[in-house]
Design a protein around this motif. Sequence first.
Motif, PDB file in Angstrom:
ATOM      1  N   ARG A  65      29.635  30.742  41.510  1.00 25.13           N
ATOM      2  CA  ARG A  65      30.434  31.343  39.787  1.00 25.13           C
ATOM      3  C   ARG A  65      29.334  30.651  38.877  1.00 25.13           C
ATOM      4  NH1 ARG A  65      35.314  28.945  42.923  1.00 25.13           N
ATOM      5  NH2 ARG A  65      36.990  31.607  42.792  1.00 25.13           N
ATOM      6  N   LYS A  85      43.495  35.317  47.273  1.00 27.83           N
ATOM      7  CA  LYS A  85      43.328  34.100  46.570  1.00 27.83           C
ATOM      8  C   LYS A  85      44.486  33.409  47.617  1.00 27.83           C
ATOM      9  CE  LYS A  85      40.433  33.907  43.072  1.00 27.83           C
ATOM     10  NZ  LYS A  85      40.142  33.273  41.681  1.00 27.83           N
ATOM     11  N   ARG A 129      36.237  31.383  32.421  1.00 26.24           N
ATOM     12  CA  ARG A 129      36.299  30.134  32.263  1.00 26.24           C
ATOM     13  C   ARG A 129      35.061  29.356  32.569  1.00 26.24           C
ATOM     14  NH1 ARG A 129      41.381  29.396  35.466  1.00 26.24           N
ATOM     15  NH2 ARG A 129      42.876  30.673  34.514  1.00 26.24           N
ATOM     16  N   PRO A 144      32.428  27.748  34.599  1.00 24.66           N
ATOM     17  CA  PRO A 144      32.456  26.224  35.775  1.00 24.66           C
ATOM     18  C   PRO A 144      32.086  25.084  35.549  1.00 24.66           C
ATOM     19  CG  PRO A 144      30.446  28.231  36.554  1.00 24.66           C
ATOM     20  CD  PRO A 144      31.485  27.527  34.223  1.00 24.66           C
ATOM     21  N   GLU A 189      39.699  35.894  33.423  1.00 22.58           N
ATOM     22  CA  GLU A 189      39.958  35.778  32.492  1.00 22.58           C
ATOM     23  C   GLU A 189      39.572  34.955  33.384  1.00 22.58           C
ATOM     24  OE1 GLU A 189      43.826  32.687  31.278  1.00 22.58           O
ATOM     25  OE2 GLU A 189      44.217  35.045  31.756  1.00 22.58           O
ATOM     26  N   GLU A 190      39.858  34.284  34.287  1.00 24.83           N
ATOM     27  CA  GLU A 190      38.740  32.909  35.332  1.00 24.83           C
ATOM     28  C   GLU A 190      37.485  33.424  35.321  1.00 24.83           C
ATOM     29  OE1 GLU A 190      41.651  32.441  39.254  1.00 24.83           O
ATOM     30  OE2 GLU A 190      40.843  33.822  39.173  1.00 24.83           O
ATOM     31  N   LYS A 191      36.287  34.170  35.225  1.00 21.51           N
ATOM     32  CA  LYS A 191      34.821  34.426  35.196  1.00 21.51           C
ATOM     33  C   LYS A 191      35.328  33.592  33.620  1.00 21.51           C
ATOM     34  CE  LYS A 191      35.182  39.089  38.030  1.00 21.51           C
ATOM     35  NZ  LYS A 191      34.544  39.951  37.991  1.00 21.51           N
ATOM     36  N   ASP A 209      37.723  36.675  41.711  1.00 24.57           N
ATOM     37  CA  ASP A 209      38.244  35.996  39.915  1.00 24.57           C
ATOM     38  C   ASP A 209      38.429  37.557  39.515  1.00 24.57           C
ATOM     39  OD1 ASP A 209      36.959  33.492  41.379  1.00 24.57           O
ATOM     40  OD2 ASP A 209      35.738  33.171  39.950  1.00 24.57           O
ATOM     41  N   THR A 210      39.294  36.707  38.524  1.00 18.87           N
ATOM     42  CA  THR A 210      39.903  37.936  37.430  1.00 18.87           C
ATOM     43  C   THR A 210      38.930  37.095  36.529  1.00 18.87           C
ATOM     44  OG1 THR A 210      41.586  35.718  36.363  1.00 18.87           O
ATOM     45  CG2 THR A 210      42.067  36.939  38.382  1.00 18.87           C
TER      46      THR A 210
END
Length: 300
Positions: free
Chosen positions: A195, A68, A147, A149, A143-145, A140-141
């Motif tokens: 996202r 990234k 969150r 958007p 954890e990021e998924k 995207d990890t």
Amino acid sequence: MFIWAERNFKATWNMIAFRAFLNFSMLQAWFPKEAEIWNQPTWFLSALTFSNLTMPTLVLPSVANLTKNGLQKLLAALWGVSLLQKVSYSETARFHSHHEHPVDGKVMMPLIWNLTRFHPIWALFEMTTGIIAARHVMLDTEEEKKRKPMNPIWLFLAAYSSLALRLTKFDFNDAIIRGVLFVPLFTEFLTAMHRDALTPNPSAITKFFGCKIMATLGSLAFPMFIVHGPVGQVFYKKVIAKKLWGKPMPHSFFPFYLAICLAISHFTNEYFVKNKKVGAFFGKVAQFLANWTEGMLRDR
């Protein structure tokens, strides 16, 4: 039709043959003076052809190997070089908004403008920008998924609001606004919508662009981009329209022109773009190119 129009403007057969070669070989975007020959929108097909040829061996493998952080650096570099070229164009031509499309129709230094807006190298830069944006979402990890958007509508509004700078006293031209604001903001908008579309409950703007009507209109956009030029010449190019209808069509005819373009685009999409035989043929072409370029740049 194109050849007949050329002959009416006293073009030689040698010139017509050269332009036909550029047109059918998809090389016209490399020649700024000839880039808009015949069907003007096909300059983009020319630039797109070059960009697509670089994808399997050069762009996609390189982008796929980046983290990234690497993607962000590459994106910044592409935007930086693109901006440098836009500034170079603006400074060289002293070409700002009130001179860009003068009332008398005379464009200052059109060859520099053509090199700026549709040279294949810049098309490659912008295509790579889109690929980087999509790849960024793919990395995207978990954890990021999870969150929530950002709502894409704010980026959408910001991107299109940037066009209003043409109306200010700062007098920015199209190239500067595109390179500095619109492309970066619109890329961020598409990334945010990507996202958002992966969440259980996408925002209203994501649902709107994903609805059946917008998907149908989207499928017609590219065929319409290609066909609107020739159809427009039939009704509005003086030398052709005068021969066919006695004179170019009035402004009141425009809705009918638009409807004709939509109808032709629909049939082009249904019976050519979606045609399985056409798809099979070009699938074989793609496989041939893949086999022919196998191993290129990979060993490095």
